[in-house]
Enzyme design. Structure first.
Site, PDB file in Angstrom:
ATOM      1  N   THR A  15     -55.306  12.567  57.147  1.00  0.00           N
ATOM      2  CA  THR A  15     -56.578  12.132  57.720  1.00  0.00           C
ATOM      3  C   THR A  15     -57.189  10.996  56.904  1.00  0.00           C
ATOM      4  O   THR A  15     -57.557   9.944  57.450  1.00  0.00           O
ATOM      5  CB  THR A  15     -57.569  13.320  57.740  1.00  0.00           C
ATOM      6  OG1 THR A  15     -56.941  14.419  58.385  1.00  0.00           O
ATOM      7  CG2 THR A  15     -58.839  12.945  58.477  1.00  0.00           C
ATOM      8  N   VAL A  16     -57.278  11.199  55.575  1.00  0.00           N
ATOM      9  CA  VAL A  16     -57.901  10.174  54.739  1.00  0.00           C
ATOM     10  C   VAL A  16     -57.009   8.941  54.636  1.00  0.00           C
ATOM     11  O   VAL A  16     -57.462   7.802  54.796  1.00  0.00           O
ATOM     12  CB  VAL A  16     -58.221  10.748  53.335  1.00  0.00           C
ATOM     13  CG1 VAL A  16     -58.730   9.642  52.418  1.00  0.00           C
ATOM     14  CG2 VAL A  16     -59.260  11.861  53.441  1.00  0.00           C
ATOM     15  N   GLU A 131     -64.329   7.612  43.263  1.00  0.00           N
ATOM     16  CA  GLU A 131     -65.571   7.767  44.035  1.00  0.00           C
ATOM     17  C   GLU A 131     -65.369   8.716  45.215  1.00  0.00           C
ATOM     18  O   GLU A 131     -66.252   9.515  45.552  1.00  0.00           O
ATOM     19  CB  GLU A 131     -66.021   6.391  44.541  1.00  0.00           C
ATOM     20  CG  GLU A 131     -67.338   6.369  45.282  1.00  0.00           C
ATOM     21  CD  GLU A 131     -68.507   6.721  44.389  1.00  0.00           C
ATOM     22  OE1 GLU A 131     -68.867   5.924  43.522  1.00  0.00           O
ATOM     23  OE2 GLU A 131     -69.069   7.829  44.572  1.00  0.00           O
ATOM     24  N   VAL A 134     -65.875  12.940  45.394  1.00  0.00           N
ATOM     25  CA  VAL A 134     -67.128  13.686  45.546  1.00  0.00           C
ATOM     26  C   VAL A 134     -67.963  13.066  46.654  1.00  0.00           C
ATOM     27  O   VAL A 134     -68.285  11.878  46.616  1.00  0.00           O
ATOM     28  CB  VAL A 134     -67.944  13.704  44.233  1.00  0.00           C
ATOM     29  CG1 VAL A 134     -69.252  14.465  44.424  1.00  0.00           C
ATOM     30  CG2 VAL A 134     -67.144  14.301  43.090  1.00  0.00           C
ATOM     31  N   GLY A 189     -63.927  21.058  63.979  1.00  0.00           N
ATOM     32  CA  GLY A 189     -63.186  20.329  62.956  1.00  0.00           C
ATOM     33  C   GLY A 189     -63.923  20.233  61.640  1.00  0.00           C
ATOM     34  O   GLY A 189     -63.599  19.408  60.787  1.00  0.00           O
ATOM     35  N   LYS A 207     -66.121  19.585  42.606  1.00  0.00           N
ATOM     36  CA  LYS A 207     -67.049  18.451  42.618  1.00  0.00           C
ATOM     37  C   LYS A 207     -68.089  18.585  41.511  1.00  0.00           C
ATOM     38  O   LYS A 207     -68.477  17.599  40.883  1.00  0.00           O
ATOM     39  CB  LYS A 207     -67.705  18.331  43.991  1.00  0.00           C
ATOM     40  CG  LYS A 207     -66.673  17.961  45.071  1.00  0.00           C
ATOM     41  CD  LYS A 207     -67.199  18.234  46.475  1.00  0.00           C
ATOM     42  CE  LYS A 207     -66.123  17.921  47.522  1.00  0.00           C
ATOM     43  NZ  LYS A 207     -66.522  18.433  48.850  1.00  0.00           N
ATOM     44  N   GLY A 304     -65.090  13.547  55.964  1.00  0.00           N
ATOM     45  CA  GLY A 304     -64.636  12.731  57.083  1.00  0.00           C
ATOM     46  C   GLY A 304     -63.807  11.569  56.580  1.00  0.00           C
ATOM     47  O   GLY A 304     -64.102  10.978  55.551  1.00  0.00           O
TER      48      GLY A 304
END
Lengths: 464, 464
Positions: A15-16, A131, A134, A189, A207, A304
């Site tokens: 996804t990322v 970056e 988190v 989702g 985190k 997301g």
């Protein structure tokens, strides 16, 4: 030598990874600043070449051998978006050893071995940026390491897991059960098929470890973070919280105590008026308490692919000028540089729900155990018998946590007590901490919960 | 050459200057990161040596000649906290010409001539940093120039003036008049003796210019920002807003349109549920809408000596490593680097309060002027006759602003209309923008305002 562009090797295309590819390749007009038009994806390593993916890079860009990226001298930066500890750790070390800068979104790895990886990067004068690890696109890492670099930080607290916040919001606003809210989160989702890492608080703890390390300048690792998830929370707890003017939120916090940095993730009772109480759905909010600047909040989408890819682009943009100008002198890594100051041992008020038989002597047994451990009680309420049996709600006066747990473990051993006791702490600073008397909220007993027995203590602390 | 410490020359020792001196000298333990123990105040220039001040630096540190700082080769960084355009501008240029880095808190100067000053700094490979010029300790400048450097920004909006926000909150929550709320703000030290720059929106406009330049990569100057202050706002307006589920906030905004960056500061009707509506007292909140990251909010104390000195320390900390390591290669200045993208011409809904005689024909005259200018009306309500005479409230359907103003000026020329018309815009995106029908709020007519005449338009746009 002035390079024309930064060549990126991408490890992972889930996804990322797909969002990163799309942002750098197809939506490059959405990149601003230094990275615009200067960054190109050169190679992508994936585990399974045959899988269908939301993006379609040219086949010759793809490889199933990550070594093809590590060993390619034309690749300047490795972007790791595979997740998990291995093989990510070995690959990042390999990239650094070969003189490549690294950008990663891997919170598990940075929380477990970030300190060591940053040391390796620093020793080789390379950048390792994270970056995206988190709160996705919310620039918390940058704020802690740059914008607030000169601030002595007294505490950091936040809602950094969107899945659990969504679930708690549904339980609060729509009166859904945890199971029902989880099913809805999965439907939208917002939760993985296996939600364990979210529900257990593990994701948030990673985190908190990363932010704590930056905020206090000493390594805070995942294993240093005390964790309590949300699986014990019921709609009964949420209704009690509401009656007291609070909502239940999964809050991650870190602050300096004398023995070192205290870091925890746990459900907290948060007063309605607190900024953390306003955080809705899958949003994230982190509040940084600076000695001079006061409390500063950062909020936005915490998950997301798109938002996460924005953070990765920011890191690439930060590395780009040094590479393009031909001086490979990246800015200092965001590593611990501040000494832990302060040193209070926090006292918090607690809410306990004890499922127990209702028979003569049980309450007096519980109360006397509490007294023996020096645990003060502010209010005791009997809830009506529900599906899991009746329960006692005990409101505990501010106390150093460890002392409370000793008492809780003994209570759990009583034959009349069934199952685990639900323990939820009040966010320090709220009404229960400000005064010994108990007047700032209505007693739970008067609520629609319909308590059948109540031992409200007329404004006095009850510690025998 | 490795320097042992950074020597700072301080221009100005007012509220902010004293806080900077205190933070760097007396409370150095409150500084974290790179600046800790490396920054010392070497010289302080003030206008009047004899004035009593909250801090007492050694007399030989003080001078009334700023040249003593500019001409001292041992001073590395000049911190300018005098405020105002001159002599600040000349002194900053002088410092840069002599190879000194500069940190400033001067919003007026950065909003008017920031672009030019940054060019001078860049040409000499020097740093000019100005985190303290916007929202004190909230690291907005750093976020825009570093953390969000790779994000294409679609809009920036915020509450960046604490004085006016405090006044509007008092008017909303305590039903105070503007004059009464201002007096209370002055009492608490939240407003200057001469509050003109705050009330007129000038202070906020300077900050919008500075943020807009960074966010969109083109110079936005103070004079490019359209400004409307809060002096026309009455408690009547606030009550009407409440009835519609809105609060009135002084909001600064900037976004790209085809003709360039549109920037404005004006009272806005903000829906209760919007993050800007939650901003209380003197706090600041800035929301940055990123193309990939979505909306990101930063909030915290926007004023005060301590918070402002924190931002100055952050800037010193950012400059320090380069100076101390002996490479005087400061990080890139935070200067425009992004091209303005996008290009919508915004349509906003408006609220108009027209103080006018109530006699036959006035309403029809007003409505026909609106129709002639193509201004659609959603609702028209007659408010009862108050101290200033009765008023009409006109809710205008979304329209490009310029077209509305033409009609407003003609209305103001009518003999029946008294004084200026109060014009407040709805924050775009709210209920009035989403549909042609009018159902998402109750008609004002049913309110406790006790309207005596109403022409509610049964859900249809009324444009003739």
């Amino acid at each position: 030598m002035v390079k024309e562009s930064i060549r990126v090797g991408l490890l992972g295309l889930g996804t990322v990874g797909s969002a990163v590819y799309r942002l750098l390749d197809e939506e490059a007009e959405n990149i601003g600043g230094d990275a615009r038009g200067q960054v190109e994806v050169a190679r992508i390593a994936v585990r399974d070449l045959s899988r269908t993916r939301p993006v379609s890079p040219p086949p010759k860009m793809m490889t199933s051998r990550p070594e093809d990226i590590l060993e390619d001298p034309s690749i300047d930066v490795v972007v790791e978006v595979m997740g998990g500890l291995e093989p990510a750790e070995t690959l990042i070390k390999g990239a650094l050893r070969r003189g490549k800068n690294v950008v990663t979104a891997n919170k598990d790895l940075m929380a477990a071995h970030g300190h060591e990886l940053l040391e390796i990067a620093r020793a080789s004068d390379l950048s390792l940026r994270y970056e995206a690890a988190v709160a996705a696109g919310v620039p918390i890492i940058s704020c802690l390491s740059e914008g607030l670099a000169s601030e002595r930080i007294e505490e950091i607290m936040g809602i950094v897991n969107g899945t659990t916040n969504y679930i708690l919001c549904r339980m609060t606003d729509a009166d859904e059960s945890l199971t029902g809210a989880l099913a809805r989160a999965q439907e939208h989702g917002y939760a993985e098929e296996d939600p364990t890492s979210d529900l257990s608080g593990n994701d948030a703890a990673c985190k908190v470890a990363i932010m704590g390390s930056l905020a206090f300048g000493v390594p805070v690792r995942r294993r240093d973070v005390k964790v309590q998830g949300i699986t014990g929370i019921t709609t009964e707890d949420i209704r009690c919280a509401r009656k007291m003017g609070h909502v239940i939120k999964l809050v991650g916090r870190a602050w300096p105590e004398e023995a070192g940095i205290k870091a925890l993730v746990a459900p907290h009772l948060v007063p309605w008026t607190h900024p953390l109480a306003q955080v809705k759905g899958v949003d994230n909010l982190v509040q940084i308490h600076g000695a001079a600047a006061g409390p500063i909040s950062l909020a936005g989408a915490g998950a997301g692919g798109r938002a996460t890819s924005s953070a990765i682009a920011a890191d690439l943009g930060a590395i780009a000028p040094d590479l393009v100008s031909g001086h490979n002198t990246p800015r200092p890594n965001r590593t611990p540089s501040r000494l832990a100051g302060g040193g209070r041992k926090e006292e918090a008020a607690f809410y306990l729900r004890v499922v127990a038989d209702e028979r003569p002597g049980v309450l007096s047994q519980m109360v006397s155990i509490m007294a023996d451990h020096g645990v003060g009680l502010r209010e005791v309420v009997r809830l009506p018998t529900g599906t899991r049996g009746g329960a006692w709600i005990l409101l505990v006066a501010p106390i150093v946590e460890d002392r409370l747990w000793d008492a809780v473990w003994i209570l759990e051993g009583l034959t009349a007590v069934r199952g685990r006791i639900t323990v939820i702490r009040f966010l320090p600073g709220g009404s229960l901490h400000q005064t010994q008397t108990h007047s700032s909220h209505e007693p739970i007993a008067t609520t629609r919960l319909g308590a059948v027995e109540t031992c409200r203590l007329s404004g006095h602390m009850w510690s025998i």
